[in-house]
Structure formats: structure tokens, C-alpha cells
Design a protein around this motif. Structure first.
Motif, PDB file in Angstrom:
ATOM      1  N   LEU A  20       0.192 -15.964  30.736  1.00 31.32           N
ATOM      2  CA  LEU A  20      -0.098 -17.396  30.785  1.00 31.32           C
ATOM      3  C   LEU A  20       0.758 -18.167  29.784  1.00 31.32           C
ATOM      4  O   LEU A  20       1.233 -19.272  30.077  1.00 31.32           O
ATOM      5  CB  LEU A  20      -1.582 -17.639  30.508  1.00 31.32           C
ATOM      6  N   ALA A  21       0.962 -17.593  28.606  1.00 37.86           N
ATOM      7  CA  ALA A  21       1.803 -18.246  27.599  1.00 37.86           C
ATOM      8  C   ALA A  21       3.244 -18.358  28.093  1.00 37.86           C
ATOM      9  O   ALA A  21       3.897 -19.397  27.908  1.00 37.86           O
ATOM     10  CB  ALA A  21       1.752 -17.464  26.286  1.00 37.86           C
ATOM     11  N   TYR A  58      11.953 -29.054  23.080  1.00 36.13           N
ATOM     12  CA  TYR A  58      11.317 -27.950  22.381  1.00 36.13           C
ATOM     13  C   TYR A  58      12.330 -27.252  21.477  1.00 36.13           C
ATOM     14  O   TYR A  58      13.449 -26.968  21.885  1.00 36.13           O
ATOM     15  CB  TYR A  58      10.730 -26.962  23.384  1.00 36.13           C
ATOM     16  N   PHE A  72       3.362 -21.141  30.504  1.00 36.05           N
ATOM     17  CA  PHE A  72       3.265 -22.428  29.812  1.00 36.05           C
ATOM     18  C   PHE A  72       4.617 -22.839  29.238  1.00 36.05           C
ATOM     19  O   PHE A  72       5.046 -23.991  29.383  1.00 36.05           O
ATOM     20  CB  PHE A  72       2.229 -22.338  28.690  1.00 36.05           C
ATOM     21  N   TYR A  73       5.296 -21.897  28.590  1.00 33.43           N
ATOM     22  CA  TYR A  73       6.605 -22.219  28.015  1.00 33.43           C
ATOM     23  C   TYR A  73       7.608 -22.571  29.112  1.00 33.43           C
ATOM     24  O   TYR A  73       8.437 -23.474  28.934  1.00 33.43           O
ATOM     25  CB  TYR A  73       7.126 -21.039  27.195  1.00 33.43           C
ATOM     26  N   ALA A 119       5.788 -26.083  31.112  1.00 33.46           N
ATOM     27  CA  ALA A 119       5.532 -27.259  30.278  1.00 33.46           C
ATOM     28  C   ALA A 119       6.663 -27.551  29.306  1.00 33.46           C
ATOM     29  O   ALA A 119       6.995 -28.722  29.078  1.00 33.46           O
ATOM     30  CB  ALA A 119       4.220 -27.070  29.510  1.00 33.46           C
TER      31      ALA A 119
END
Length: 230
Positions: A170-171, A96, A174-175, A178
């Protein structure tokens, strides 16, 4: 023969968030929770005080978004739809690639959050309860019916804000899960590991500009709390 000095050690981290941005973030988290609690317990004195403080925070953040450090400025992180879509298209790549500050999606989430806070706080300032006993400091400037409408808007927008906060959490998860990218630690100490973000110029956070912003935000919040009857 003159000994050769070893090269200077490369920096292990880079600064991405200044202190005002980090204090704004965590103070807002605490105050939103406190506003929720005080409102549910009908402790309106504390609820209003919390609202005035949130107003001061929002005013300061808008000010800091214009004159603050590199990553704090709206001009740095508010991008157009094309940039946001391009960023979403890169999310599947590994490793990423972190942005220097807010990424295009995160930038728009900041704008949305600030806009929601402005609507919520403004509605609260004009709101009136059903008995007309508990009112915002600016309720005298509007009719009772308008004040009741403002109270409904205040309550509704707060629920919208809770939904935005849930999406934000939630974001972050996720970071972290994931993408293996930690968004929380940099907001605590202001730094990320070198190599995670592009090398950029210094943040340029001015203590004097921050002090001026605090005075402006605090003065405006105080004037509003008095209904501008100073």
C-alpha cells in the motif's frame, strides 16, 4: 585556434541500491510466497528448506546493515522519532523530495520487518506439530509444550508478517499514485533519475565483504538446519 571541447554530459541517473540489497529484497519476496505455499500444502521438507534460506538472508542483511554499502547500513537510515515526524510533515510538499536510500519511515519499516522475520524463523526452528512428528531442527532443545507454543508463535507471527507486507505494498502504491515517485524500478536496477535524490558519495559496496557475509550466513543456516550436530 584550439577547439573547445563540450562539457561532459551530466549523469542521467545515480545509484541508490547495491546488488546484495536488491537480491535480498526479491529473494525474500519469492521465499515468503513459497513458504506460505509449502506450509499450506504440508510439504514440510520444502517448507523447512525455505525457512533455512530465509534465515540465511536475514543473517546476511543484518551483517550487510553494518558493513555494507552506504544506503544499506542501519546507521544511514535508522533515525529517531523527530526525524520520522519531520519527514511525515514534508510529505505534503510538491515536488516530493526523495531520500538517499530509505527515508526515516521506510528505515523503521525495514527494522520492523527484520525483527518480525527473526521472531518467525526462530519460533519455527523450535516448533513441534501436534503429533510430534514434524519438528524444527532445534526442537530437541526444548520440551514438547514449549515446541507447541513455538509453533503457535510461528503461525501467528507469519500472519503479522503478511499484514506488514500488505502495508508495504500500500505504501508503494501511495508513493506511485499520490507522490508520483517510483519505488519499484530502483529496486530492480539500483538507480534513480538524477535530481530525484541528493547527490551523495559512491555506494561503496565491497564484493569481498559481501562474499564473507554469504559464507557466514550460509554456514550459520547450515549449522542450524543440522541442529548444531555437525
Amino acid at each position: 585556434m584550439t577547439p573547445v571541447e563540450p562539457p561532459a554530459a551530466a549523469a542521467t541517473s545515480v545509484r541508490v541500491w547495491d546488488l546484495p540489497v536488491r537480491l535480498f529484497h526479491w529473494a525474500l519476496v519469492a521465499l515468503l510466497g513459497f513458504s506460505w505455499w509449502s506450509g499450506d500444502h504440508h510439504d514440510m521438507d520444502w517448507h523447512r528448506l525455505s525457512g533455512y534460506t530465509i534465515l540465511a538472508l536475514v543473517v546476511f542483511r543484518i551483517y550487510w546493515g553494518v558493513v555494507g554499502s552506504r544506503t544499506a547500513r542501519f546507521a544511514q537510515f535508522v533515525r529517531g522519532p523527530r526525524a520520522a515526524l519531520a519527514y511525515l510533515g514534508r510529505l505534503g510538499r510538491r515536488p516530493y523530495e526523495a531520500a538517499d536510500g530509505h527515508n526515516p519511515i521506510g528505515g523503521w519499516s525495514v527494522v520492523l520487518l527484520l525483527a518480525t522475520l527473526v521472531v518467525m524463523v526462530t519460533a519455527g526452528l523450535f516448533s513441534v506439530d501436534v503429533d510430534g512428528l514434524e519438528s524444527g531442527p532445534l526442537a530437541d532443545y526444548v520440551s514438547f509444550d514449549v515446541g507447541r507454543t513455538a509453533a503457535g508463535v510461528h503461525h501467528f507471527v507469519f500472519n503479522v508478517l503478511l499484514a506488514l507486507v500488505a502495508l508495504h505494498v500500500l505504501a508503494i502504491l501511495f508513493y506511485l499514485v499520490a507522490l508520483r515517485h517510483d519505488l519499484i524500478s530502483p529496486m530492480l536496477h539500483g538507480r534513480r533519475k538524477a535530481g530525484e535524490v541528493p547527490v551523495a558519495e559512491r555506494l561503496g559496496a565491497s564484493p569481498w565483504k559481501a562474499a564473507i557475509g554469504i559464507v557466514i550466513a550460509g554456514g550459520l543456516a547450515y549449522a542450524v538446519s543440522k541442529g548444531f550436530h555437525l
